[in-house]
Design an enzyme around this catalytic site. Structure first.
Site, PDB file in Angstrom:
ATOM      1  N   HIS A 167       0.634  -1.086  -0.246  1.00 55.38           N
ATOM      2  CA  HIS A 167       0.400  -0.618   0.157  1.00 55.38           C
ATOM      3  C   HIS A 167       1.020   1.259   0.035  1.00 55.38           C
ATOM      4  O   HIS A 167       0.574   2.077  -0.756  1.00 55.38           O
ATOM      5  CB  HIS A 167      -0.799  -0.154   0.788  1.00 55.38           C
ATOM      6  CG  HIS A 167      -2.191  -0.497   1.115  1.00 55.38           C
ATOM      7  ND1 HIS A 167      -2.213  -2.352   1.139  1.00 55.38           N
ATOM      8  CD2 HIS A 167      -3.503  -0.502   0.927  1.00 55.38           C
ATOM      9  CE1 HIS A 167      -3.046  -2.742   1.651  1.00 55.38           C
ATOM     10  NE2 HIS A 167      -3.927  -1.496   0.663  1.00 55.38           N
TER      11      HIS A 167
ATOM     12  N   HIS B 251       2.225  -2.962   9.450  1.00 53.47           N
ATOM     13  CA  HIS B 251       3.577  -3.262   8.822  1.00 53.47           C
ATOM     14  C   HIS B 251       4.331  -2.558  10.166  1.00 53.47           C
ATOM     15  O   HIS B 251       3.459  -1.977  10.872  1.00 53.47           O
ATOM     16  CB  HIS B 251       3.092  -2.400   7.409  1.00 53.47           C
ATOM     17  CG  HIS B 251       2.690  -2.932   6.591  1.00 53.47           C
ATOM     18  ND1 HIS B 251       3.345  -3.964   5.637  1.00 53.47           N
ATOM     19  CD2 HIS B 251       1.271  -2.609   5.675  1.00 53.47           C
ATOM     20  CE1 HIS B 251       2.438  -4.669   4.760  1.00 53.47           C
ATOM     21  NE2 HIS B 251       1.558  -4.175   4.639  1.00 53.47           N
TER      22      HIS B 251
END
Length: 113
Positions: free
Chosen positions: A25, A74
């Site tokens: 992303h 993340h």
């Protein structure tokens, strides 16, 4: 060389089967927003519009990366790696645009009618 770093254990994500490094992303937001920002800034007729285009691109890129860390999907280094790869692509696009402008293949500012 492949990376297979597991995702953080902060959130139970039964639907995530991909590795954590780098953040896709973050990388794709940097590729998209920074490339568009750089190209729009090159075509902007004045300095305030150039600053606005690039600032908006940086802001959107940062928000996406920070959201990945905030959501716990993340590690910060995953996001940083994604940003670096995306920024490298944007720099490549900027360099190509510079070469094309110098050769006269594209205009540097929009023509006014």
């Amino acid at each position: 060389m492949t990376y297979n770093r597991p995702r953080p254990d902060l959130v139970n994500m039964s639907h995530q089967f991909t590795a954590s490094f780098p953040s896709g992303h973050s990388m794709l937001s940097a590729v998209t927003f920074l490339t568009i920002g750089v190209l729009l800034a090159r075509l902007a007729p004045n300095r305030p519009l150039r600053i606005y285009a690039f600032s908006a691109a940086i802001f959107l890129t940062l928000i996406v990366g920070i959201s990945r860390i905030y959501m716990g999907v993340h590690y910060p280094t995953d996001v940083l790696a994604g940003w670096c790869l995306g920024a490298a692509w944007a720099l490549l696009c900027s360099a190509i645009a510079t070469v094309l402008q110098r050769r006269g293949k594209v205009i540097s500012t929009p023509e006014t009618t």
